[in-house]
Structure formats: C-alpha cells, structure tokens
Design a protein around this motif. Structure first.
Motif, short mmCIF file in Angstrom:
data_model
loop_
_atom_site.label_atom_id
_atom_site.label_comp_id
_atom_site.label_asym_id
_atom_site.label_seq_id
_atom_site.Cartn_x
_atom_site.Cartn_y
_atom_site.Cartn_z
N MET A 1 0.85 -1.18 0.00
CA MET A 1 0.00 0.00 0.00
C MET A 1 0.89 1.24 0.00
O MET A 1 1.98 1.23 0.53
N PHE A 2 0.37 2.30 -0.57
CA PHE A 2 1.11 3.55 -0.73
C PHE A 2 0.23 4.73 -0.33
O PHE A 2 -0.98 4.59 -0.19
N THR A 3 0.85 5.90 -0.14
CA THR A 3 0.09 7.11 0.19
C THR A 3 0.01 8.07 -0.99
O THR A 3 -0.76 9.01 -0.95
N ASN A 46 6.51 5.85 -10.82
CA ASN A 46 5.46 6.58 -11.54
C ASN A 46 4.09 5.98 -11.25
O ASN A 46 3.24 5.87 -12.14
N GLY A 47 3.90 5.56 -10.01
CA GLY A 47 2.62 5.04 -9.57
C GLY A 47 2.41 3.56 -9.81
O GLY A 47 1.42 2.99 -9.35
N VAL A 48 3.33 2.90 -10.50
CA VAL A 48 3.21 1.47 -10.79
C VAL A 48 3.99 0.69 -9.74
O VAL A 48 5.19 0.89 -9.57
N ASN A 88 9.04 9.10 -10.73
CA ASN A 88 8.68 9.41 -9.35
C ASN A 88 8.67 8.10 -8.57
O ASN A 88 8.06 7.12 -9.02
N LEU A 89 9.36 8.09 -7.43
CA LEU A 89 9.46 6.87 -6.63
C LEU A 89 8.77 7.06 -5.28
O LEU A 89 8.82 8.14 -4.69
N GLY A 106 -1.41 0.99 -5.86
CA GLY A 106 -0.27 1.01 -6.77
C GLY A 106 -0.39 0.04 -7.93
O GLY A 106 0.56 -0.19 -8.65
N HIS A 107 -1.59 -0.54 -8.11
CA HIS A 107 -1.82 -1.43 -9.25
C HIS A 107 -2.61 -0.66 -10.30
O HIS A 107 -3.69 -0.14 -10.01
#
Length: 146
Positions: A1-3, A46-48, A88-89, A106-107
């Motif tokens: 999971m990411f913010t 980059n969001g992936v 972007n990381l 992030g998927h």
C-alpha cells in the motif's frame, strides 16, 4: 500500500528484456540508502507497484532492479519508458508510518488521456478522460491515483 507521496526521483539506467522475453528488467538509480532496499520490497515507480529483485551501489549511486511483466507494460505508461526516463518513486507503507496522502494500492488498471491543461498561479489543472471500461468506477468526489 502507498500514500501517493513521492519520496525520490529515480532514473532508469538500464531497460532490457530478460532471457525468457516475458519480462523487462529495469535498473533504477535513486538516492535511497541501499541498505534499506530489501529484495521483495515494493516501490511505486510513476505510480506502478514494482517488486525489487536486487539492489546495490555503483560509483557511489544506489540502484535497484525490478521486473516489468508484459501486462504491466500493456496497462501502464511503462510501455514508453526507456534508459534515461525519470520516475517518481515511493516506498511502500510500513505499519506505523504517517499517512500523509491517500491509501492507494499502486496497481494500474488503465491509462487516462489528458484532454485539457489550465496553467494557474503555482499549479496546473488537468482534465482527464478515463478509459470507457473504467469510467463507471469513477466517483464524483472519489480519489484516483495518477
């Protein structure tokens, strides 16, 4: 999971198909401390969401390797990445981390099209068109990760 909060900007230093041909191996140079990058860790590029398969330091520069599958290349802008592309990381959340953005998986499910851009003072406003098959999942006040 990411913010959704970007923590570094990396650069692809290598992008090549693997021997099996179904994956592409990317080497991404970054400013992260190499000792904090574990094999198997998720890093959004980059969001992936991509999984680290190796990391190291060369000439004082940290790098990590990830594999992008054919589906990842088909469904995301990763299909346009090449050596020299800046990304972007974002590191994956750990229990106890501050949630300063939005919780996102992030998927990637598709690629939106920019239909308009309005440059405003200190920001830009974009109008995007979602792919038809995903538009029904878009809530008027919902969050979408781009």
């Amino acid at each position: 999971m990411f913010t959704g909060i970007i923590t570094d900007v990396g650069e692809i230093s290598r992008f090549s198909p693997t021997a099996q041909g179904q994956l592409h191996r990317l080497r991404i140079a970054c400013r992260y401390d190499q000792t904090t990058i574990a094999d198997g860790a998720s890093i959004a590029c980059n969001g992936v969401c991509l999984t680290v398969v190796g990391s190291g330091v060369s000439d004082g520069q940290t790098w990590f390797d990830v594999d992008a599958a054919a589906e990842t290349l088909r469904m995301t802008t990763a299909q346009h990445w090449k050596q020299g592309t800046r990304l972007n990381l974002e590191r994956a959340l750990k229990i106890g981390d501050e949630l300063g953005g939005h919780i996102v998986a992030g998927h990637a499910d598709g690629i939106a099209t920019i239909v308009a851009r309005d440059d405003l003072p200190d920001m830009a406003r974009f109008e995007l068109r979602a792919p038809r098959e995903l538009a029904r999942f878009t809530a008027p006040k919902g969050s979408i990760t781009l």
